[in-house]
Design an enzyme around this catalytic site. Structure first.
Site, PDB file in Angstrom:
ATOM      1  N   ASP A 125      35.291  39.972  32.210  1.00 52.51           N
ATOM      2  CA  ASP A 125      36.564  39.396  32.630  1.00 52.51           C
ATOM      3  C   ASP A 125      37.231  40.400  33.583  1.00 52.51           C
ATOM      4  O   ASP A 125      36.736  41.516  33.787  1.00 52.51           O
ATOM      5  CB  ASP A 125      37.444  39.040  31.420  1.00 52.51           C
ATOM      6  CG  ASP A 125      38.475  37.969  31.783  1.00 52.51           C
ATOM      7  OD1 ASP A 125      38.673  37.702  32.991  1.00 52.51           O
ATOM      8  OD2 ASP A 125      39.086  37.393  30.874  1.00 52.51           O
TER       9      ASP A 125
HETATM   10  C1  BGC Z   1      41.116  35.448  32.785  1.00 51.89           C
HETATM   11  C2  BGC Z   1      39.868  34.616  32.941  1.00 51.89           C
HETATM   12  C3  BGC Z   1      39.706  34.205  34.380  1.00 51.89           C
HETATM   13  C4  BGC Z   1      39.691  35.433  35.245  1.00 51.89           C
HETATM   14  C5  BGC Z   1      39.446  35.152  36.712  1.00 51.89           C
HETATM   15  C6  BGC Z   1      41.219  36.554  33.805  1.00 51.89           C
HETATM   16  O1  BGC Z   1      42.468  37.169  33.771  1.00 51.89           O
HETATM   17  O2  BGC Z   1      41.154  35.978  31.476  1.00 51.89           O
HETATM   18  O3  BGC Z   1      39.937  33.512  32.100  1.00 51.89           O
HETATM   19  O4  BGC Z   1      38.551  33.436  34.534  1.00 51.89           O
HETATM   20  O5  BGC Z   1      40.924  36.099  35.102  1.00 51.89           O
HETATM   21  O6  BGC Z   1      40.517  34.558  37.320  1.00 51.89           O
END
Ligand code: BGC
Length: 754
Positions: free
Chosen positions: A300
């Site tokens: 993530d």
């Molecule tokens: C979130 C994810 C997301 C990623 C990309 C993160 O902050 O937890 O769910 O896919 O950002 O945008």
């Protein structure tokens, strides 16, 4: 602390799990905690490789170490992506939209890097690209996997034609935490429902072939147990027993892998002391080992770098040395793999095999997407606005997703011939708030504003006089608009009060400690009640709210969630009975925040709640149980469910099967949908089992007076459970079967496993 392992527990268990898995089991069962053990490189674990693909192997052979590390890098903005490309070190880009921009980046990768390996382009297409569908929690309320698949199919087509290859969906985090804003992104509190929805979404996004110009690679997220955040605070600690990890949080991921999900994203949380991004037990052993996942795992956002804040790593090199061997293949935003990979290899802290395995998986997904054959997207085909067909589907799915919580009188549905309707409340003319979190191109606003409730009602009852008064804001304490709102209500035959949360109040980093209706909205409802005129409350929100006042005082309550771009029309469809509500709650609604966690599939205590006995498990100041239970939802018609019949009385522990059938009859005067729900209880087991667990559901549409037989097939997978070594067990004994239209269904029979 050191861990003393009994001699007989040092060998791998019968199901092929690694020694580290055993250790995890012991730790979770109450042993001393040592994060180092769970985080250690997976030397003893079974090595599962992506299937041999000669194209991947041929390419891998040509790559330098720097090029390999470059494939592991994912960047979230155009400028940084260009810089990384200039060094020939970039695997993918996310959150950049627009076919022209994406093609321009791709051109650099394909034409100006030594090997011309195409980039993969990702985006959070969570519940729509240009056509916003209801939020995933609402889709969970439909209890209809085809509703989730419809969203995914349309989203995939729009996004892929616009140059996106890869969506960061479906989110499948089971949670007991309505305070957690990200409850909006998943399917609620039940692992079985979440598994069915997750699998449907994976198939909807991916189809059978992700190289198709209408399909996306899906990403199962967030792996794993993110929904267990203590206190519902986002990113917070998760301490979970191994049996609960396997029974509760892992099943949707297992289902997603079985459905062929192309990628998986790790979660921000720790799992019993070990952050997911450095957790070899869950990523390497379970996901890649036991489940046989052969796609790639993406971190993530800065999740690898955050191992330093967690306290698992002292610096970026440490972070990379923990994450790569744990099985995280691609690094999102932070750059520790490219920065330290070479050094770590020289120091033997990571291996060449680990780097190759990660690269292999990423290349494999790129080949599966057909990016080597078709790196560019036709700019003329970019989708910039919803089609009429997509809009119609979004409206249909929104209608299926709404839950009629209460309908006293009944005051609903309204007659289309009604003379006048007042709409009151801050969300009555809301547009983008109806989309909820993650809407429109991942940028927070879709190109097409959603239909407001006022406009939806005007269109549904063209002969009616429709008036509107805001009354108050969603937040704040200004009640100066109440008088005008009351006058508006007094001047109409019926009032629809539209209250709830703004889109920004749920989703990521949007935890609330108090989940009452925000601001003075409850007082607004009280002010409308004081007029003595009939009214209904429509809730727009991304999480369960504590609404005992409404349950007591509002004649009718429609839970519309964040219904998407056709929200106002879909709400009006239900208010006027064009659509008969059939959604059911995928989460329990607590009476008060102090009751959290409250969920239907809890374990029994030794002293189950008894209102007549003080020394039982309950609160002195609250009634027992939720305000609205899991599976609850009303209809404008009535149904009976009876004739429960089991195909036998005994299920063999080895491959046994029992079919369960019931007769569902629409006993009312309108056609409608009922969700027939099947729950099991194992009253005596070596690990205490939930008082009920959902193991089957079917949403059926029946005309007035019509009846249908609904059949469920139960196997050992339904009656078994994971123990505290993470091992699946099917135990002998009695199983209770409950079937009905909510989680407290009373129609019951039993069979024996043995
Ligand atoms: C979130 C994810 C997301 C990623 C990309 C993160 O902050 O937890 O769910 O896919 O950002 O945008």
């Amino acid at each position: 602390m050191t861990i003393q392992l009994p001699e007989n527990q040092t060998a791998g268990p019968a199901d092929g799990l690694s020694r580290r898995s055993m250790l995890a089991g012991l730790l979770a069962a109450g042993g001393a905690a040592s994060s180092g053990l769970l985080a250690a490189p997976a030397s003893a674990a079974p090595a599962v490789r992506a299937p041999h693909d000669h194209r991947v192997e041929a390419l891998l052979k040509k790559m330098t170490l720097a090029e390999k590390l470059g494939q592991l890098q994912l960047i979230g903005n155009e400028d940084d992506a260009r810089k990384a490309l200039a060094k020939g070190q970039l695997g993918g880009v996310f959150s950049v939209v627009g076919t022209a921009k994406l093609n321009a980046l791709q051109k650099i990768a394909v034409e100006q890097t030594r090997l011309g390996i195409p980039l993969i382009f990702g985006l959070d297409v969570i519940h729509g690209y240009t056509t916003n569908f209801p939020i995933p929690l609402a889709q969970g309320s439909s209890f209809d996997p085809t509703a989730a698949a419809d969203d995914a199919t349309i989203s995939a087509k729009e996004a892929r034609r616009s140059g996106i290859h890869w969506t960061y969906a479906p989110m499948m985090d089971v949670t007991h935490e309505p305070r957690w804003g990200r409850i909006a992104e998943g399917s609620g509190e039940d692992p079985y429902l979440a598994s069915k929805m997750a699998a449907a979404k994976v198939v909807g996004y991916q189809g059978g072939d992700i190289s198709s110009p209408d399909r996306l690679a899906a990403c199962a997220k967030h792996f794993v147990a993110y929904g267990g955040a203590e206190g519902g605070r986002d990113y917070n600690t998760v301490d979970v027993s191994l049996q609960r990890l396997h029974n509760h949080y892992l099943p949707p991921f297992k289902a997603a892998v079985e459905a062929g999900v192309a990628t998986v994203m790790t979660s921000f949380n720790t799992i019993s002391g070990v952050p997911a991004h450095g957790n070899g037990y869950v990523v390497h052993d379970i996901l890649k080992g036991r489940y046989g996942f052969d796609g790639f795992v993406v971190s993530d956002y800065t999740g690898i770098q955050e191992l330093i804040n967690h306290g698992l790593a002292g610096d970026g090199a440490d972070a990379a040395a923990a994450a790569l061997p744990a099985g995280v293949d691609m690094e999102m935003v932070s750059t520790n793999y490219v920065d330290f990979g070479q050094q770590l290899l020289a120091q033997h802290r990571i291996t060449r095999e680990q780097v190759d395995d990660a690269v292999r998986r990423i290349l494999l997904v790129k080949f599966r997407l057909g990016l080597f054959e078709h790196p560019y997207t036709d700019e003329a085909g970019e989708v910039k606005a919803p089609s009429a067909a997509a809009m119609a589907k979004s409206r249909e799915v929104a209608g299926k997703s709404m839950v009629l919580l209460k309908n006293g009188g009944p005051v609903l549905p309204l007659a289309k011939s009604i003379g006048s309707v007042a709409v009151v409340g801050p969300l009555g003319t809301a547009t983008y708030d109806l989309n909820g979190t993650w809407s429109g191109l991942g940028t927070g606003a879709s190109t097409t504003p959603p239909v407001t409730v006022v406009d939806g009602i005007k269109a549904a009852a063209p002969g009616a006089k429709v008036t509107y008064a805001k009354g108050c804001e969603v937040e704040g304490d200004d009640t100066s608009g109440f008088g005008a709102a009351q006058d508006t209500a007094r001047g109409a035959d019926f009032t629809v009060v539209v209250v709830g949360e703004t889109a920004a109040m749920s989703g990521e980093a949007a935890a609330r400690s108090n989940i009452d209706l925000p601001g003075v909205q409850q007082q607004l409802v009280a002010a409308i009640k004081a007029t003595g005129k009939p009214f209904a409350v429509v809730l727009i929100n991304g999480r369960p709210l504590t609404i005992p006042y409404l349950a007591e005082n509002a004649p009718a309550i429609l839970e519309a969630w964040a219904p998407g771009v056709q929200g106002g029309n879909a709400i009006a469809d239900i208010l006027f009975g064009t659509v008969n509500p059939g959604g059911k709650l995928p989460v329990s609604f607590p009476r008060a925040v102090g009751q959290i966690p409250i969920y239907y599939n809890h374990e029994n205590t030794g002293r189950p709640a008894d209102p007549n006995n003080k020394y039982t498990s309950k609160y002195l100041d609250l009634a027992t149980g939720p305000l609205y239970e899991f599976g609850h939802g009303l209809s404008y018609t009535t149904f009976t469910i009876d004739g429960l019949t089991l195909s036998g009385t005994r299920m063999s522990t080895h491959g046994g099967k029992i079919t369960v059938s019931v007769q569902v009859t629409n006993t009312g005067k309108r056609s409608g949908d009922e969700v027939v729900q099947l729950y099991l209880r194992d009253p005596v087991a070596s690990i205490v089992q939930p008082v009920r667990k959902l193991r089957g559901f079917q949403r059926v549409s029946l005309g007035a007076g019509a009846a249908k037989t609904v059949t469920f097939t139960l196997t050992t997978e339904d009656v078994g459970f994971y123990d505290n070594a993470g091992k699946f067990r099917v135990e002998k004994g009695k199983i209770e079967v409950y079937v009905g239209n909510t989680s407290s269904a009373e129609l019951m029979d039993t069979f024996t496993v043995g």
